[in-house]
Design a protein around this motif. Sequence first.
Motif, PDB file in Angstrom:
ATOM      1  N   ASN A  40       0.815  -1.225   0.000  1.00  0.00           N
ATOM      2  CA  ASN A  40       0.000   0.000   0.000  1.00  0.00           C
ATOM      3  C   ASN A  40       0.841   1.264   0.000  1.00  0.00           C
ATOM      4  OD1 ASN A  40      -2.545  -1.361   0.098  1.00  0.00           O
ATOM      5  ND2 ASN A  40      -2.058  -1.874   2.214  1.00  0.00           N
ATOM      6  N   THR A  41       2.081   1.168   0.466  1.00  0.00           N
ATOM      7  CA  THR A  41       2.931   2.357   0.518  1.00  0.00           C
ATOM      8  C   THR A  41       4.145   2.239  -0.407  1.00  0.00           C
ATOM      9  OG1 THR A  41       4.156   1.467   2.417  1.00  0.00           O
ATOM     10  CG2 THR A  41       2.250   2.878   2.900  1.00  0.00           C
ATOM     11  N   ALA A  42       4.194   1.178  -1.195  1.00  0.00           N
ATOM     12  CA  ALA A  42       5.315   0.957  -2.104  1.00  0.00           C
ATOM     13  C   ALA A  42       5.280   1.948  -3.261  1.00  0.00           C
ATOM     14  CB  ALA A  42       5.267  -0.474  -2.638  1.00  0.00           C
ATOM     15  N   ASP A  43       6.395   2.085  -3.921  1.00  0.00           N
ATOM     16  CA  ASP A  43       6.491   2.933  -5.100  1.00  0.00           C
ATOM     17  C   ASP A  43       5.444   2.479  -6.122  1.00  0.00           C
ATOM     18  OD1 ASP A  43       8.139   4.849  -6.873  1.00  0.00           O
ATOM     19  OD2 ASP A  43       8.027   2.990  -8.042  1.00  0.00           O
ATOM     20  N   SER A  44       4.570   3.389  -6.508  1.00  0.00           N
ATOM     21  CA  SER A  44       3.458   2.999  -7.383  1.00  0.00           C
ATOM     22  C   SER A  44       3.935   2.583  -8.772  1.00  0.00           C
ATOM     23  CB  SER A  44       2.432   4.122  -7.483  1.00  0.00           C
ATOM     24  OG  SER A  44       3.003   5.271  -8.081  1.00  0.00           O
ATOM     25  N   GLY A  45       4.989   3.193  -9.275  1.00  0.00           N
ATOM     26  CA  GLY A  45       5.503   2.810 -10.577  1.00  0.00           C
ATOM     27  C   GLY A  45       6.042   1.384 -10.570  1.00  0.00           C
ATOM     28  N   MET A  46       6.786   1.033  -9.526  1.00  0.00           N
ATOM     29  CA  MET A  46       7.322  -0.320  -9.422  1.00  0.00           C
ATOM     30  C   MET A  46       6.179  -1.320  -9.241  1.00  0.00           C
ATOM     31  SD  MET A  46       9.887  -2.130  -6.691  1.00  0.00           S
ATOM     32  CE  MET A  46      11.318  -1.184  -7.146  1.00  0.00           C
ATOM     33  N   TYR A  47       5.196  -0.954  -8.417  1.00  0.00           N
ATOM     34  CA  TYR A  47       4.065  -1.855  -8.196  1.00  0.00           C
ATOM     35  C   TYR A  47       3.339  -2.126  -9.512  1.00  0.00           C
ATOM     36  CZ  TYR A  47       0.002  -4.031  -6.086  1.00  0.00           C
ATOM     37  OH  TYR A  47      -0.987  -4.929  -5.754  1.00  0.00           O
ATOM     38  N   LYS A  48       3.076  -1.081 -10.269  1.00  0.00           N
ATOM     39  CA  LYS A  48       2.377  -1.249 -11.549  1.00  0.00           C
ATOM     40  C   LYS A  48       3.187  -2.084 -12.527  1.00  0.00           C
ATOM     41  CE  LYS A  48      -0.292   3.004 -11.202  1.00  0.00           C
ATOM     42  NZ  LYS A  48      -0.436   4.379 -11.689  1.00  0.00           N
ATOM     43  N   ALA A  49       4.494  -1.863 -12.569  1.00  0.00           N
ATOM     44  CA  ALA A  49       5.354  -2.632 -13.473  1.00  0.00           C
ATOM     45  C   ALA A  49       5.355  -4.112 -13.084  1.00  0.00           C
ATOM     46  CB  ALA A  49       6.773  -2.072 -13.457  1.00  0.00           C
ATOM     47  N   MET A  50       5.463  -4.389 -11.789  1.00  0.00           N
ATOM     48  CA  MET A  50       5.447  -5.777 -11.337  1.00  0.00           C
ATOM     49  C   MET A  50       4.075  -6.403 -11.579  1.00  0.00           C
ATOM     50  SD  MET A  50       7.833  -5.941  -7.977  1.00  0.00           S
ATOM     51  CE  MET A  50       7.644  -7.699  -7.870  1.00  0.00           C
ATOM     52  N   ARG A  51       3.037  -5.628 -11.388  1.00  0.00           N
ATOM     53  CA  ARG A  51       1.690  -6.142 -11.630  1.00  0.00           C
ATOM     54  C   ARG A  51       1.544  -6.554 -13.096  1.00  0.00           C
ATOM     55  NH1 ARG A  51      -3.123  -5.491 -13.483  1.00  0.00           N
ATOM     56  NH2 ARG A  51      -4.965  -5.999 -12.273  1.00  0.00           N
ATOM     57  N   GLU A  52       2.091  -5.750 -13.995  1.00  0.00           N
ATOM     58  CA  GLU A  52       2.021  -6.083 -15.418  1.00  0.00           C
ATOM     59  C   GLU A  52       2.805  -7.365 -15.713  1.00  0.00           C
ATOM     60  OE1 GLU A  52       1.142  -6.052 -19.452  1.00  0.00           O
ATOM     61  OE2 GLU A  52       0.120  -5.212 -17.718  1.00  0.00           O
ATOM     62  N   GLU A  53       3.961  -7.530 -15.102  1.00  0.00           N
ATOM     63  CA  GLU A  53       4.749  -8.760 -15.275  1.00  0.00           C
ATOM     64  C   GLU A  53       3.952  -9.979 -14.810  1.00  0.00           C
ATOM     65  OE1 GLU A  53       8.028  -9.419 -16.282  1.00  0.00           O
ATOM     66  OE2 GLU A  53       8.502  -7.341 -16.764  1.00  0.00           O
ATOM     67  N   VAL A  54       3.320  -9.843 -13.656  1.00  0.00           N
ATOM     68  CA  VAL A  54       2.539 -10.955 -13.107  1.00  0.00           C
ATOM     69  C   VAL A  54       1.325 -11.226 -13.985  1.00  0.00           C
ATOM     70  CG1 VAL A  54       1.163 -11.724 -11.121  1.00  0.00           C
ATOM     71  CG2 VAL A  54       3.384 -10.629 -10.761  1.00  0.00           C
ATOM     72  N   ARG A  55       0.682 -10.173 -14.475  1.00  0.00           N
ATOM     73  CA  ARG A  55      -0.471 -10.355 -15.365  1.00  0.00           C
ATOM     74  C   ARG A  55      -0.072 -11.167 -16.593  1.00  0.00           C
ATOM     75  NH1 ARG A  55      -2.306  -8.898 -19.888  1.00  0.00           N
ATOM     76  NH2 ARG A  55      -0.640  -7.411 -20.338  1.00  0.00           N
ATOM     77  N   GLN A  56       1.061 -10.821 -17.184  1.00  0.00           N
ATOM     78  CA  GLN A  56       1.529 -11.540 -18.360  1.00  0.00           C
ATOM     79  C   GLN A  56       1.850 -13.001 -18.019  1.00  0.00           C
ATOM     80  OE1 GLN A  56       4.728  -9.355 -20.216  1.00  0.00           O
ATOM     81  NE2 GLN A  56       3.485  -7.513 -20.389  1.00  0.00           N
ATOM     82  N   ALA A  57       2.447 -13.219 -16.860  1.00  0.00           N
ATOM     83  CA  ALA A  57       2.757 -14.594 -16.439  1.00  0.00           C
ATOM     84  C   ALA A  57       1.473 -15.393 -16.223  1.00  0.00           C
ATOM     85  CB  ALA A  57       3.598 -14.577 -15.166  1.00  0.00           C
ATOM     86  N   PHE A  58       0.453 -14.767 -15.630  1.00  0.00           N
ATOM     87  CA  PHE A  58      -0.833 -15.443 -15.439  1.00  0.00           C
ATOM     88  C   PHE A  58      -1.422 -15.816 -16.800  1.00  0.00           C
ATOM     89  CE2 PHE A  58      -2.892 -15.005 -11.068  1.00  0.00           C
ATOM     90  CZ  PHE A  58      -1.693 -14.935 -10.394  1.00  0.00           C
ATOM     91  N   GLU A  59      -1.354 -14.893 -17.768  1.00  0.00           N
ATOM     92  CA  GLU A  59      -1.888 -15.173 -19.107  1.00  0.00           C
ATOM     93  C   GLU A  59      -1.143 -16.326 -19.771  1.00  0.00           C
ATOM     94  OE1 GLU A  59      -2.106 -11.717 -21.590  1.00  0.00           O
ATOM     95  OE2 GLU A  59      -3.606 -10.759 -20.319  1.00  0.00           O
ATOM     96  N   ARG A  60       0.186 -16.333 -19.659  1.00  0.00           N
ATOM     97  CA  ARG A  60       0.973 -17.433 -20.237  1.00  0.00           C
ATOM     98  C   ARG A  60       0.593 -18.755 -19.588  1.00  0.00           C
ATOM     99  NH1 ARG A  60       5.021 -13.495 -19.850  1.00  0.00           N
ATOM    100  NH2 ARG A  60       5.861 -14.459 -17.964  1.00  0.00           N
ATOM    101  N   SER A  61       0.391 -18.733 -18.295  1.00  0.00           N
ATOM    102  CA  SER A  61       0.023 -19.949 -17.569  1.00  0.00           C
ATOM    103  C   SER A  61      -1.343 -20.457 -18.015  1.00  0.00           C
ATOM    104  CB  SER A  61       0.020 -19.676 -16.062  1.00  0.00           C
ATOM    105  OG  SER A  61      -0.369 -20.812 -15.356  1.00  0.00           O
ATOM    106  N   ARG A  62      -2.290 -19.548 -18.162  1.00  0.00           N
ATOM    107  CA  ARG A  62      -3.628 -19.943 -18.620  1.00  0.00           C
ATOM    108  C   ARG A  62      -3.585 -20.498 -20.034  1.00  0.00           C
ATOM    109  NH1 ARG A  62      -5.633 -14.706 -16.274  1.00  0.00           N
ATOM    110  NH2 ARG A  62      -6.171 -15.256 -14.141  1.00  0.00           N
ATOM    111  N   ALA A  63      -2.784 -19.873 -20.890  1.00  0.00           N
ATOM    112  CA  ALA A  63      -2.660 -20.337 -22.265  1.00  0.00           C
ATOM    113  C   ALA A  63      -2.042 -21.735 -22.307  1.00  0.00           C
ATOM    114  CB  ALA A  63      -1.826 -19.364 -23.084  1.00  0.00           C
TER     115      ALA A  63
END
Length: 70
Positions: A40-63
């Motif tokens: 909740n208090t982490a750098d928002s840019g880093m959080y968003k970048a990591m979230r995008e990485e995880v989103r892509q990994a979730f998509e690859r896993s589902r595929a």
Amino acid sequence: CVKYGFCLPPLWHARLQRNPPRSIEKFVDAVFRAEGLDPNTADSGMYKAMREEVRQAFERSRAAEGGANA
């Protein structure tokens, strides 16, 4: 570890592999907490970048799961 500087302890790494949170947000939050950071208090840019990485990994896993079930 290299890209964001997050090097999870082996126990956390194994825990997330064996029992990953089911949502992108919960997974990212767990990684931040494993690093001793409050998501909740982490750098928002880093959080968003990591979230995008995880989103892509979730998509690859589902595929991959879909391909295995086809």
